[in-house]
Motif scaffolding. Structure first.
Motif: not given
Length: 388
Positions: A116, A164, A166
């Protein structure tokens, strides 16, 4: 036995903090002046200290609940509503931690999976990258620019987002630049974030140290941001309580529940004495904040003028207690400048590269020192610059 080979490679490769090195050298130097450490020079106000002492005299030396004293969590929520218009439930949305740094670590460990991405506007405080890496995340710096007053722009944010992504770290008021995000800037970021599932870590430890006519506003107060934001703050900067090691996090009940679970096993609970002192700070410390903020503001103006007068262009910080002057005109890199200044003139400052690669060409100077010390340091720095 090769002990180094047995270390976690992530830990092994994390560089030590670039903040302490020059401070530690200066501490051993006679007549040295340090503008390096981000710590108030004020002593914790007496009425706050006294409440901690009284709690000890009363024998209040046991663990508190994992989430912290209920009275403190109630006081935190009342303070946030009174000062910033934010409403949190003290039982389900509030966690007391060992400093704001633990709250940051708990949040990252609770939400980040390996791979992440964590977006980090830089220059910024040194802990975000290592904490993200330790959780298996991928730190992604976003370079903020002096021409934008070191604010994060919506275009910079949008360009950094990938599938990706987060978490976005939002560290304003900012250490080391002193940059502040006003309401219109936060609203522009919110327009980008609303299109995503990105969580926001709002590190607002310097919220009370905002200068000018506009008060600090949290991104959690911006429409659509409350649910996805965890607000992290503490008592170190506003109340001069660095050594008490106390912070807190407020946010969505599920996020706080997860953070409390990690805290429960790793820490147990924050220091009990500090929690009783913090209740007093929140309930009766507004005048202390105002006094210290006014004094920082006076020192801020002295330092900014001093750097600009000697030819080191200095952005006018609107928050925290740091200046971030540009030293590119000297032809030296940040580390070389700081090292030569320390040994030639006995003044310790921090190279901008301690806060990310984008800090090259800048130095961080704290004005959490007396005006007398600041003026003497400025005289020495000016003499140093003139003879380069």
């Amino acid at each position: 036995m090769d002990m180094r080979a047995l270390l976690n490679p992530v830990v092994r490769e994390i560089p030590p903090s670039g903040i302490r090195r020059f401070f530690d050298i200066a501490a051993e130097m006679e007549d040295a002046i340090s503008l390096g450490v981000g710590e108030p020079d004020f002593v914790t106000p007496w009425h706050i200290r006294n409440e901690g002492i009284y709690s000890l005299e009363k024998g209040k030396t046991y663990y508190t609940s994992n989430a912290g004293l209920k009275e403190l969590r109630v006081a935190i929520c009342a303070y946030l509503e009174r000062r910033f218009g934010l409403k949190y439930d003290p039982l389900s949305q509030t966690l007391v931690t060992v400093g704001g740094s633990e709250a940051i670590d708990l949040f990252v460990r609770s939400v980040i999976k390996p791979g992440d991405e964590v977006l980090i506007p830089e220059p910024s405080f040194v802990c975000y990258r290592p904490i993200a890496a330790l959780a298996g995340g991928v730190p992604v710096p976003i370079v903020t620019k002096a021409e934008n007053h070191f604010r994060l722009t919506p275009d910079e944010l949008r360009a950094a987002i990938t599938p990706r992504t987060k978490v976005l770290v939002l560290p304003f008021p900012n250490n080391p630049t002193g940059a502040v995000m006003r309401k219109e800037h936060l609203e522009a970021l919110a327009d980008v974030l609303k299109e995503t599932d990105i969580l926001v870590l709002a590190d607002e430890i310097y919220a009370e140290l905002t200068y000018g006519n506009e008060k600090h506003i949290s991104i959690a107060a911006i429409d659509g941001m409350y649910e996805r934001t965890v607000l992290v703050s503490g008592f170190s900067k506003a109340y001069a309580m660095t050594g008490w090691r106390l912070g807190y996090a407020c946010g969505h009940p599920e996020l706080i529940k997860a953070m409390t679970k990690v805290h429960q096993f790793a820490i147990m609970s924050a220091p009990t004495t500090a929690q009783y002192a913090a209740i007093e700070a929140l309930q009766n410390g507004d005048d202390d904040i105002a006094m210290m903020r006014d004094e920082y503001d006076r020192r801020r103006r002295v330092m900014v003028k001093g750097f600009n007068d000697m030819g080191l262009a200095c952005f006018n910080p609107e928050g925290a207690f740091y200046t971030f002057p540009c030293i590119k005109s000297t032809g030296m890199d940040s580390n070389a400048f700081c090292e030569a200044l320390l040994y030639d003139k006995k003044v310790a400052v921090v190279p901008g590269t301690a806060f990310g690669d984008s800090g090259e060409g800048f130095i961080r100077c704290s004005y959490a020192y007396s005006v007398e010390s600041i003026n003497l340091a400025l005289e020495r720095i000016e003499a140093f610059v003139k003879h380069r």
